[in-house]
Design a protein around this motif. Structure first.
Motif, mmCIF file in Angstrom:
data_model
loop_
_atom_site.group_PDB
_atom_site.id
_atom_site.type_symbol
_atom_site.label_atom_id
_atom_site.label_comp_id
_atom_site.label_asym_id
_atom_site.label_seq_id
_atom_site.Cartn_x
_atom_site.Cartn_y
_atom_site.Cartn_z
ATOM 1 N N ASP A 126 -8.315 -2.131 6.346
ATOM 2 C CA ASP A 126 -8.673 -1.983 4.932
ATOM 3 C C ASP A 126 -9.636 -3.075 4.452
ATOM 4 O O ASP A 126 -10.230 -2.940 3.368
ATOM 5 N N LYS B 139 0.825 -1.213 0.000
ATOM 6 C CA LYS B 139 0.000 0.000 0.000
ATOM 7 C C LYS B 139 0.859 1.263 0.000
ATOM 8 O O LYS B 139 0.536 2.259 -0.667
ATOM 9 N N GLN C 64 -0.652 2.839 -7.485
ATOM 10 C CA GLN C 64 -1.863 2.326 -8.133
ATOM 11 C C GLN C 64 -2.726 1.471 -7.183
ATOM 12 O O GLN C 64 -3.877 1.181 -7.488
ATOM 13 N N ASP D 67 -6.739 1.623 -7.938
ATOM 14 C CA ASP D 67 -7.508 2.863 -8.075
ATOM 15 C C ASP D 67 -8.355 2.879 -9.336
ATOM 16 O O ASP D 67 -9.477 3.380 -9.341
ATOM 17 N N ASP E 218 -4.896 1.173 -4.083
ATOM 18 C CA ASP E 218 -5.679 2.079 -3.245
ATOM 19 C C ASP E 218 -5.812 1.548 -1.814
ATOM 20 O O ASP E 218 -5.683 2.288 -0.845
ATOM 21 N N LYS E 219 -6.091 0.257 -1.687
ATOM 22 C CA LYS E 219 -6.257 -0.384 -0.379
ATOM 23 C C LYS E 219 -5.601 -1.761 -0.443
ATOM 24 O O LYS E 219 -5.511 -2.378 -1.512
#
Length: 802
Positions: free
Chosen positions: A122, A85, A90, A229, A92-93
């Motif tokens: 997350d 992360k 790129q 993302d 996101d989570k």
């Protein structure tokens, strides 16, 4: 249209027998088709409920070992989620998750065994499981939180007698996590039935990671999921994630290469990502998520198609036969100006009425037979998951497609006949009736294949279940004890030792059914082999009746916890030339002394070859004692069960008692083969029923066509048995041709299937003979009654009828 519908109903009622046969056959086929469709659509749509599910991926990797063997795995270090992360824009989570293998959870002094997962904050931002109570953005800010599902909340409500929102803030404990309580901070809906991740509670890693049970590999014990993302960044993210994972494990890779576990190549460890929606039906290894075999679903699809094909061919065969008998009437209509489209409309309306009736009956039967589908597939069809618009579209499309195909075939065949003769009297079809012969042969070819396959699968299953295992599982009770404390295990052992109905007992970490522990054994030549590890006590060998080939058993009076006993397979790797007792070997870097060699035995199912094995003496009753094997006297079975129940109530009154007769539990390892033998057998029965209905209707058509011939033969002195032989002989000839076609096809399929087993039965000739005899017998029963009635008829009546 009105006249076409009226004519269709009149024709259906006029030919009642053919109509009934067609409806019954189509009803059976449509029921099978609808059941398979509902099951397959559910299985192919797992994990499709997550918002932005196309952005979620799971990390996997491929290992290449020193011997060149490649293997896929998915367990990694949970700390990777934070690194991925932070380093990859790129992504996101990212979250790690792992199951805890059903630990005991204590609430208000009540012990419950639940499906608990360890995860990170997350998790609630990647997966869209519905949260009923709690703040999704604030969950797991503290390391002692627990989020429970509605099902677990209902259990807590029953214990605490409160409203569901009153559970927030209450505490639960885990016996294996001492001096730490977990506060309920959220309540979620139960995961949907079509979720590959199923849990009843979620807790953070901090206090539980090394306390609750886990599965593990060299590279970790967690699954890692990440969400990107944008979908167009999937490829870039996968490449960057893979590079990050390889960098993280560089030191570990070099270590395992130096120990000759992994191949000394750059691609010995290759990470890759799987889309969330492909996890359930992927053949990659999964430890914490539900999976299914994609090939088994394809097989079911083929079975459904074949059954529908048999029903459709029957329908076409009967309608063609009826059509050709009435070719004169239809030819008159065409002579008077009826165009092919008008004839097509006539057939279309008649066929769609029959098909609709069959599918309505099929829908009713489908609903009633859903429990049977659960038994066969070991997976329930959930009505709440059915996509009604999609199901209706499939239903309408299937009905229209079947009706169009059957109607077109009738029109094409009729036009061909019409070109030969516009109006004719007498016979309108030759005696060979080629299309009908082809249909019968195809149907019975399929039936013979299915019967032979079911016999072959049953034969292999019985072979595996009856194969000598090399140890004794009879009169042994497998008692699950991993949720007991060390003190409770010792007390239980003392009670068992004093009971005369139990001749011996032993504690171990494995029961040959659930879980396995692997390690690398290194011999004096620095060569490595992967071996199964079993942690046992000094009673293990005697309780299971294992044979000591060399050396001696573990001694209770002089325990040496560095000693090890190996099987013959591992002994031959360590020293192929002879004596190995007192030799020192390295197991995962720890030096151990061999004190004995035991016989090779099937600790895995007989589907797999016997692997190298090491028995390691455990040092205590702690985490290495998960199962107790109790060998009881044959005549004391009932008394022993009652003793176990009474003793358990004394030792652990608030914990679940779980015992099984070990031989039955080991036989259950072959449930998949038994399930497929049932599926194929039922399919064979259905195919035979539908084929027999068609053959019955065709018999009536053919015999009615040959009534004049039969009458003339009888007038000329032919006996009943000669007429019977003549009529039946033609049908038996078709089945014989089907047998010749079916045998090589069945042999090929069976041979390919048997190659999946390490130990397999031979493909005996009698399998094909028995399948042929069964099919011939059913065919004879189907046609003989009508043949006998025709042969016994008075020839004068036959000639008058003609």
């Amino acid at each position: 249209m009105k006249s076409n519908i009226h004519y269709a109903f009149r024709n259906i009622l006029k030919n009642k027998l053919n109509s009934i046969i067609s409806i019954v056959g189509f009803t059976v086929a449509s029921t099978c088709l609808l059941l398979i469709y509902l099951y397959l659509t559910q299985e192919f749509h797992y994990n499709n409920f997550h918002v932005e599910g196309n952005k979620i991926f799971k990390l996997n990797y491929t290992l290449t070992f020193e011997n060149g063997i490649k293997e896929d795995d998915a367990l990694l270090d949970y700390q990777l989620s934070k690194i991925i992360k932070e380093k990859i824009p790129q992504v996101d989570k990212c979250t790690a998750i792992r199951g805890a293998h059903g630990p005991t959870i204590i609430f208000q002094n009540h012990n419950l065994e639940e499906n608990i997962y360890l995860t990170e904050p997350d998790f609630f931002k990647i997966f869209t499981f519905k949260l009923l109570l709690g703040d999704r953005d604030r969950l797991f800010q503290n390391p002692n939180e627990i989020v429970i599902t509605q099902s677990l909340a209902n259990k807590f409500q029953a214990i605490h007698s409160c409203r569901i929102d009153s559970l927030i803030g209450l505490q639960v404990q885990f016996p294996k996590i001492e001096n730490q309580s977990f506060v309920i901070s959220g309540i979620m809906e139960d995961p949907p039935k079509n979720s590959s991740i199923q849990f009843s509670g979620l807790i953070p890693y901090k206090y539980a990671n090394d306390k609750l049970p886990w599965s593990n590999t060299f590279f970790g014990k967690s699954s890692v999921f990440y969400k990107i993302d944008r979908t167009e960044n999937a490829k870039i993210a996968e490449e960057l994630v893979s590079k990050t994972v390889v960098d993280f494990y560089q030191e570990a890779i070099r270590l395992y290469q130096s120990k000759k576990y992994l191949a000394e190549t750059s691609d010995c460890f290759v990470p890759f990502s799987l889309p969330l929606k492909k996890i359930y039906l992927n053949d990659k290894k999964n430890d914490y998520e539900k999976t299914n075999n994609k090939n088994s679903l394809y097989i079911l699809s083929v079975v459904g198609f074949f059954i529908l094909f048999v029903a459709c061919s029957n329908f076409i065969m009967l309608t063609l036969g009826q059509t050709l008998r009435n070719v004169s009437n239809i030819s008159i209509r065409m002579t008077l100006g009826a165009k092919p489209k008008h004839i097509f409309a006539q057939f279309f309306f008649e066929n769609i009425i029959l098909t609709l009736i069959a599918f309505v009956l099929g829908l009713l039967l489908t609903y009633e037979l859903l429990p049977v589908m659960k038994i066969l597939t070991k997976n329930e069809v959930y009505l709440e998951l059915i996509n009604i618009p999609g199901f209706l579209l499939f239903l309408v499309t299937t009905i229209l497609l079947i009706t169009l195909i059957t109607s077109l075939i009738q029109v094409v065949k009729l036009q061909k006949k019409y070109k030969q003769q516009i109006i004719s009297k007498g016979d309108t079809q030759n005696k060979k009736i080629g299309p009908f012969q082809s249909f019968v042969m195809l149907q019975y070819t399929l039936s013979i294949i299915l019967i032979a396959l079911s016999i072959g699968i049953i034969k292999q299953t019985q072979f595996m279940k009856n194969k000598k295992l090399g140890f004794s599982s009879n009169n042994v009770i497998n008692l699950r004890v991993y949720h007991l404390s060390e003190k409770e295990k010792r007390t239980l052992s003392d009670y068992i030792s004093a009971y005369p109905g139990i001749t011996s007992h032993s504690f171990s970490d494995r029961n040959y059914v659930s879980g396995r522990s692997m390690g690398y054994v290194q011999n004096s030549n620095d060569e490595n082999v992967e071996a199964r590890l079993l942690y046992v006590d000094h009673n293990y060998i005697s309780t299971l009746n294992l044979k000591i080939i060399q050396g001696e058993n573990f001694k209770p009076e002089l325990p040496n916890f560095e000693s090890v006993i190996v099987n013959q397979k591992l002994a031959s790797f360590i020293n192929p030339e002879g004596e190995i007792v007192n030799e020192t070997i390295s197991i995962d870097g720890q030096q151990r002394r061999i004190i004995g060699v035991i016989n090779d035995f099937h600790f895995d199912s007989t589907k797999e070859t016997i692997k190298p094995l090491a028995l390691i003496l455990r040092a205590d009753f702690g985490k290495r004692s998960k199962f107790a094997f109790l060998k009881y006297k044959t005549d004391k079975k009932a008394e022993t069960i009652q003793f176990i129940k009474n003793t358990w109530d004394k030792v652990a009154p608030n914990k679940e008692l779980d015992y099984k007769f070990w031989n039955e539990q080991l036989d259950a390892r072959y449930q998949n083969e038994e399930r497929w033998s049932l599926i194929i057998t039922y399919s064979a029965i259905i195919a035979i029923i539908i084929s027999s209905l068609g053959l019955f209707g065709l018999t009536i058509l053919i015999i009615n066509k040959r009534i004049k011939e039969i009458g003339i033969r009888k007038v000329n002195g032919a006996k009943t048995k000669e007429i019977l032989s003549m009529l039946n002989g033609e049908f038996i000839k078709w089945v014989a041709f089907a047998f010749v076609i079916a045998c090589p096809i069945t042999y090929y399929i069976l041979n390919k299937w048997l190659n999946n087993f390490a130990y397999k039965t031979n493909i005996s000739w009698w399998i094909f003979v028995l399948a042929g005899i069964i099919t011939v017998g059913i065919a004879l029963l189907t046609v003989s009654w009508q043949s006998w009635r025709a042969a016994k008829r008075n020839p004068v009546e036959s000639l008058r009828y003609e």
